[in-house]
Each structure stands twice: as structure tokens, then as C-alpha cells.
Design a protein around this motif. Sequence first.
Motif, short mmCIF file in Angstrom:
data_model
loop_
_atom_site.label_atom_id
_atom_site.label_comp_id
_atom_site.label_asym_id
_atom_site.label_seq_id
_atom_site.Cartn_x
_atom_site.Cartn_y
_atom_site.Cartn_z
N PRO A 52 0.80 -1.23 0.00
CA PRO A 52 0.00 0.00 0.00
C PRO A 52 0.83 1.28 0.00
O PRO A 52 0.34 2.34 -0.36
CB PRO A 52 -0.83 -0.12 1.29
N LEU A 53 2.11 1.20 0.42
CA LEU A 53 2.98 2.36 0.31
C LEU A 53 3.35 2.53 -1.17
O LEU A 53 3.96 1.64 -1.76
CB LEU A 53 4.26 2.17 1.14
N PRO A 54 3.00 3.63 -1.79
CA PRO A 54 3.19 3.76 -3.24
C PRO A 54 4.57 4.28 -3.64
O PRO A 54 4.97 5.38 -3.26
CB PRO A 54 2.10 4.78 -3.64
N SER A 55 5.31 3.48 -4.40
CA SER A 55 6.59 3.95 -4.91
C SER A 55 6.39 5.08 -5.91
O SER A 55 7.30 5.87 -6.16
CB SER A 55 7.34 2.80 -5.58
N GLU A 56 5.16 5.18 -6.48
CA GLU A 56 4.87 6.23 -7.44
C GLU A 56 4.88 7.61 -6.78
O GLU A 56 4.90 8.64 -7.47
CB GLU A 56 3.51 6.00 -8.11
N VAL A 57 4.83 7.63 -5.44
CA VAL A 57 4.98 8.89 -4.70
C VAL A 57 6.41 9.05 -4.21
O VAL A 57 7.04 10.10 -4.36
CB VAL A 57 4.01 8.94 -3.49
N ILE A 58 6.97 7.99 -3.64
CA ILE A 58 8.28 8.06 -3.01
C ILE A 58 9.38 8.34 -4.03
O ILE A 58 10.26 9.19 -3.79
CB ILE A 58 8.57 6.74 -2.26
N LEU A 59 9.35 7.67 -5.18
CA LEU A 59 10.42 7.82 -6.16
C LEU A 59 10.48 9.22 -6.78
O LEU A 59 11.55 9.84 -6.82
CB LEU A 59 10.29 6.75 -7.26
N PRO A 60 9.35 9.77 -7.26
CA PRO A 60 9.42 11.15 -7.77
C PRO A 60 9.83 12.16 -6.70
O PRO A 60 10.54 13.12 -6.98
CB PRO A 60 7.99 11.42 -8.26
N LEU A 61 9.41 11.92 -5.47
CA LEU A 61 9.78 12.81 -4.38
C LEU A 61 11.29 12.74 -4.12
O LEU A 61 11.93 13.76 -3.83
CB LEU A 61 9.00 12.46 -3.12
N ALA A 62 11.86 11.55 -4.25
CA ALA A 62 13.32 11.41 -4.12
C ALA A 62 14.02 12.18 -5.24
O ALA A 62 15.05 12.83 -5.03
CB ALA A 62 13.72 9.93 -4.16
N GLY A 63 13.47 12.10 -6.46
CA GLY A 63 14.04 12.86 -7.57
C GLY A 63 13.95 14.36 -7.34
O GLY A 63 14.89 15.11 -7.61
#
Length: 227
Positions: A52-63
Motif C-alpha cells: 500500500p505504500l506507493p513507490s509512485e509517490v516516493i520515487l518522484p519525491l526522491a528525484g
Amino acid sequence: MITAGLIALAAAGTSGDGEELTGVAGWAVDLMERLGAPGAGVAIALENLFPPLPSEVILPLAGFTASQGSFSLASALFWTTAGSVVGAAVLYLLGAVVGRRRMYWIWERLPLVKLEDLERTERWFDRHGRKAVFFGRMIPIFRSLISVPAGVERMPAWQFLGLTLAGSAIWNVVFVLAGYWLGEQWHRVEGYAGTFQYVVIAVVVGLACWWLVNRVRSIRHQRPAGG
């Protein structure tokens, strides 16, 4: 150290366009504020363990964080990919610990299933397991689940880790770069990825319903006429 701009962003609880940075985004910012680039890796490792933790949020935020100068783009890519591999490896080990014998024991006690279904699944994984692990890293939710049968079937660890590394690297590069280039508009990536995820979920649910209907029909046909 996190840059002053990102600290202000996190403290204000807003994204670049004034929207609230809460939930997963706020949590990810806090991790990266505390740990730097390794924080992004920790977030992605947890995303593998808890889909349920979305990488589609975490990855762009890391970028986006990398674009602010908090850490380098190379560090963001390295740590997020390392996190993906570590999270997948934990689930692989879980599948290996459960093992084939326990899996059969559990399967035989489930309703509406047949032993030959599991046997067919094993044969399918034998034929397509490598493709499933590689491409599965790019499908929301499925990218976490595929690690378990890989462990149960005892796919060679070096092969599993290599395919996971390759598939995760492609997925992570796309989303981290998107966040890096979009800057304060990083959150726009989530909308497109969310649509894709809903399509995948709809397909999976549809296939599960189709399988269930056919299984119930099969059981009814096998019952005696007076049963």
C-alpha cells in the motif's frame, strides 16, 4: 544535509504548488530529511514489504529532493534501487522459509481450490518465472507479491537478485528522473501512475472473478445429481 528549501517545504507541510504534503509524502520527506539519500532507500524497501505504500509517490519525491541539491541524482538512484532489492530479498526469504511442503499443506485446506491448480502454477513459474520476476518489478502491487513464489520455488538467489535489480533499476530510473525534471511539480507523476495501477488492479480482480465463477461451475458439475 537537507537543503534549507526542502526543510522549509517539509516544515510548511506543502508541496511546491501549495498542496498539503501529508501522509506518505510527508513521511518520505521526513525520512530523507533525517537520513538523506539512504532514507529514500529505506522508504522503498518498506514499500516492497507493504505494497500500500506507493513507490509512485516516493520515487518522484526522491528525484525532486535530489533536484534541490539535498543529495545527488546518482545517490537517489543508487539507494532507491538498493532498497528495492533488499525489500524483495526479504519477501523471497519468506517464501523460501514457508517452502513447497507448507505451501501444499495450506493450499489443500483452502476452499474452492484443487491441488492440480497449484501444480500447474508451479509448471508455469518454471517456464516463465524469470520474465515474471523481471517485468513484475514494473507492475504496482505485483512487484512485491512475485518475490514470494520465487522463494517458494527456490529460484536461484543470484538469478532472482539479478532480475530484481534490472527490473527495479528501470522502474526507479523512470520515476526518479521524472521527479527530478518536474521539480516542484513532481506530484503530477502520481496521477499517471495511479491510473495505471487502477487498470492493473481491475484486470487482476476481473481474472479472479472469472476464475472463481468457473471453479464454482466445475464443482457443481462434478456433484452427483441428487447431491
